[in-house]
Design a protein around this motif. Structure first.
Motif, PDB file in Angstrom:
ATOM      1  N   GLY A 141      95.813  21.189  -9.622  1.00  0.00           N
ATOM      2  CA  GLY A 141      95.251  22.230  -8.772  1.00  0.00           C
ATOM      3  C   GLY A 141      95.300  21.908  -7.299  1.00  0.00           C
ATOM      4  O   GLY A 141      96.054  21.041  -6.854  1.00  0.00           O
ATOM      5  N   ALA A 179      89.441  23.403  -5.051  1.00  0.00           N
ATOM      6  CA  ALA A 179      88.790  23.543  -6.359  1.00  0.00           C
ATOM      7  C   ALA A 179      89.252  22.478  -7.335  1.00  0.00           C
ATOM      8  O   ALA A 179      88.442  21.848  -8.024  1.00  0.00           O
ATOM      9  CB  ALA A 179      89.048  24.942  -6.918  1.00  0.00           C
ATOM     10  N   SER A 221      93.457  24.639 -12.304  1.00  0.00           N
ATOM     11  CA  SER A 221      92.736  25.463 -11.337  1.00  0.00           C
ATOM     12  C   SER A 221      93.311  26.864 -11.341  1.00  0.00           C
ATOM     13  O   SER A 221      94.531  27.059 -11.308  1.00  0.00           O
ATOM     14  CB  SER A 221      92.863  24.860  -9.932  1.00  0.00           C
ATOM     15  OG  SER A 221      92.383  25.783  -8.962  1.00  0.00           O
ATOM     16  N   TYR A 261      93.514  28.849  -9.006  1.00  0.00           N
ATOM     17  CA  TYR A 261      94.277  29.145  -7.791  1.00  0.00           C
ATOM     18  C   TYR A 261      95.777  29.052  -8.038  1.00  0.00           C
ATOM     19  O   TYR A 261      96.570  29.652  -7.304  1.00  0.00           O
ATOM     20  CB  TYR A 261      93.865  28.191  -6.663  1.00  0.00           C
ATOM     21  CG  TYR A 261      92.582  28.597  -5.975  1.00  0.00           C
ATOM     22  CD1 TYR A 261      92.533  29.693  -5.128  1.00  0.00           C
ATOM     23  CD2 TYR A 261      91.408  27.886  -6.171  1.00  0.00           C
ATOM     24  CE1 TYR A 261      91.359  30.077  -4.492  1.00  0.00           C
ATOM     25  CE2 TYR A 261      90.223  28.248  -5.549  1.00  0.00           C
ATOM     26  CZ  TYR A 261      90.209  29.344  -4.712  1.00  0.00           C
ATOM     27  OH  TYR A 261      89.035  29.732  -4.089  1.00  0.00           O
ATOM     28  N   ASP A 284      89.625  27.592 -14.788  1.00  0.00           N
ATOM     29  CA  ASP A 284      88.585  28.274 -14.022  1.00  0.00           C
ATOM     30  C   ASP A 284      89.284  29.336 -13.177  1.00  0.00           C
ATOM     31  O   ASP A 284      90.174  29.004 -12.396  1.00  0.00           O
ATOM     32  CB  ASP A 284      87.870  27.257 -13.138  1.00  0.00           C
ATOM     33  CG  ASP A 284      86.678  27.827 -12.402  1.00  0.00           C
ATOM     34  OD1 ASP A 284      86.704  29.025 -12.058  1.00  0.00           O
ATOM     35  OD2 ASP A 284      85.722  27.082 -12.152  1.00  0.00           O
ATOM     36  N   ALA A 286      88.599  30.841 -10.484  1.00  0.00           N
ATOM     37  CA  ALA A 286      88.587  30.306  -9.115  1.00  0.00           C
ATOM     38  C   ALA A 286      88.198  31.287  -8.023  1.00  0.00           C
ATOM     39  O   ALA A 286      87.452  30.929  -7.120  1.00  0.00           O
ATOM     40  CB  ALA A 286      89.938  29.670  -8.756  1.00  0.00           C
ATOM     41  N   SER A 287      88.692  32.528  -8.028  1.00  0.00           N
ATOM     42  CA  SER A 287      88.435  33.408  -6.892  1.00  0.00           C
ATOM     43  C   SER A 287      88.407  34.863  -7.322  1.00  0.00           C
ATOM     44  O   SER A 287      89.429  35.415  -7.745  1.00  0.00           O
ATOM     45  CB  SER A 287      89.522  33.216  -5.819  1.00  0.00           C
ATOM     46  OG  SER A 287      89.457  34.238  -4.834  1.00  0.00           O
ATOM     47  N   ASP A 319      82.799  24.351  -9.062  1.00  0.00           N
ATOM     48  CA  ASP A 319      83.663  23.191  -9.301  1.00  0.00           C
ATOM     49  C   ASP A 319      82.854  22.023  -9.862  1.00  0.00           C
ATOM     50  O   ASP A 319      83.301  21.321 -10.781  1.00  0.00           O
ATOM     51  CB  ASP A 319      84.334  22.744  -8.001  1.00  0.00           C
ATOM     52  CG  ASP A 319      85.135  23.849  -7.340  1.00  0.00           C
ATOM     53  OD1 ASP A 319      85.585  24.759  -8.053  1.00  0.00           O
ATOM     54  OD2 ASP A 319      85.303  23.801  -6.110  1.00  0.00           O
ATOM     55  N   THR A 337      82.106  22.697 -13.460  1.00  0.00           N
ATOM     56  CA  THR A 337      83.274  22.502 -14.312  1.00  0.00           C
ATOM     57  C   THR A 337      83.580  21.028 -14.515  1.00  0.00           C
ATOM     58  O   THR A 337      83.862  20.582 -15.637  1.00  0.00           O
ATOM     59  CB  THR A 337      84.487  23.222 -13.707  1.00  0.00           C
ATOM     60  OG1 THR A 337      84.217  24.637 -13.690  1.00  0.00           O
ATOM     61  CG2 THR A 337      85.746  22.959 -14.499  1.00  0.00           C
TER      62      THR A 337
END
Length: 322
Positions: free
Chosen positions: A13, A44, A141, A143, A171, A173-174, A262, A265
């Motif tokens: 990530g 992240a 990640s 992202y 995850d 992430a955004s 983060d 996780t």
């Protein structure tokens, strides 16, 4: 290595530089707003790796891409946190930078201005199946899914992990970038992931539902395990189309909520690797989330070197464009 075996955590990530500006009240448009400003290591993926090491995972590895401008600094920070970095140094693009605007009122909410920089160029050319040697769990990640090269890398990594029986977590992430990507596209890209760790907003975006429990349950019909993070409301654990556990948050007075997900996780994954059940691992995640929001930045307190290694134990770094 099979899912039940002990082994390393490999995180793939983003590694970025955070500029955290803590201000009180609304920003004053067109003039000055007083703020406390700090430059901190972030990203992240990197934050998750550092928290996993901090919460007891003895072998945490990280693959990321940075610019030459900050490569040495990020490598030192990761090593000091107990993470073994494999940082690809991009000769053309600088390290990603995120400006974190943190309102220092009671909620300590944050707004991100994101220039992903070199992390957007992490791709299949930076992957080798040998990265999975000795690995018991792979974490990706979210992202990565917001660039073409990152999506290609996710596909390659998922295929390699499946071939070795290595479970994979992700995850999203955004919520902002997820909206641009689209829920259907995201869900197609994460097919084969074993554990999804969305925030409440991300879970609702992915399902079109407004209720976090309903969203987590719906996602768990598509993925084996869903752990929906809800900040001060704790977290939900869902399997097979229903919520099977509601884990309360640990009370905390927030100063900066950057990296709370983060931290959750990283601690969650460390607990899973140590043999904890998902509900117990979720409680560990809540404890880490409460710890990180009480201090600036998304990394764990302190910078102790991980067990069994010294600061010279960095893996070699590749260089060049994708």
């Amino acid at each position: 290595m099979t899912a039940g075996a002990h082994g390393a955590l490999l995180v793939v990530g983003d590694v970025v530089t955070d500029i955290v500006a803590r201000h009180r009240g609304p920003l004053a448009a067109g003039t000055d707003t007083a703020a406390s400003i700090r430059k901190l290591p972030g990203g992240a993926g990197a934050n998750v790796a550092c928290w996993a090491a901090h919460r007891g995972c003895g072998d945490v590895r990280l693959v990321g891409r940075v610019g030459r401008d900050a490569a040495a600094w990020h490598e030192r920070e990761l090593l000091a946190a107990g993470v073994r970095p494999r940082l690809v140094v991009d000769e053309e693009t600088p390290t990603g930078t995120v400006i974190c605007l943190v309102d220092s009122e009671a909620a300590a909410e944050r707004t991100f201005l994101t220039d992903s920089g070199a992390s957007l160029r992490l791709g299949p050319g930076d992957w080798s199946d040998a990265l999975l040697d000795g690995v018991a769990r792979l974490h990706l990640s979210g992202y990565l899914l917001f660039s073409a090269s990152g999506r290609a890398l996710v596909a390659v990594a998922l295929e390699a992990a499946r071939a070795r029986g290595v479970p994979v977590s992700l995850d999203p992430a955004s919520a902002g970038f997820l909206t641009e990507l689209g829920a259907d596209r995201f869900l197609a890209l994460v097919e084969g992931v074993d554990v999804l760790l969305p925030s409440r907003a991300e879970a609702c975006l992915l399902t079109g539902l407004t209720d976090a429990a309903g969203a987590a349950a719906a996602l768990s019909r598509r993925l084996p395990l869903v752990v929906a993070k809800q900040g001060a409301d704790g977290a939900l654990v869902a399997r097979g189309g229903s919520v099977c556990a509601r884990v309360p948050a640990v009370p905390a007075v927030p100063r900066d909520t950057t990296g709370a997900g983060d931290a959750f996780t990283g601690a969650f994954l460390a607990a899973l690797l140590a043999g904890a059940a998902p509900e117990e691992a979720t409680a560990e995640g809540c404890r880490a989330g409460a710890l990180v929001v009480q201090r600036p930045g998304g990394r764990p307190p302190g910078a102790g070197v991980g067990p069994g290694r010294d600061k010279g134990d960095s893996v070699s770094r590749a260089r060049g464009g994708p």
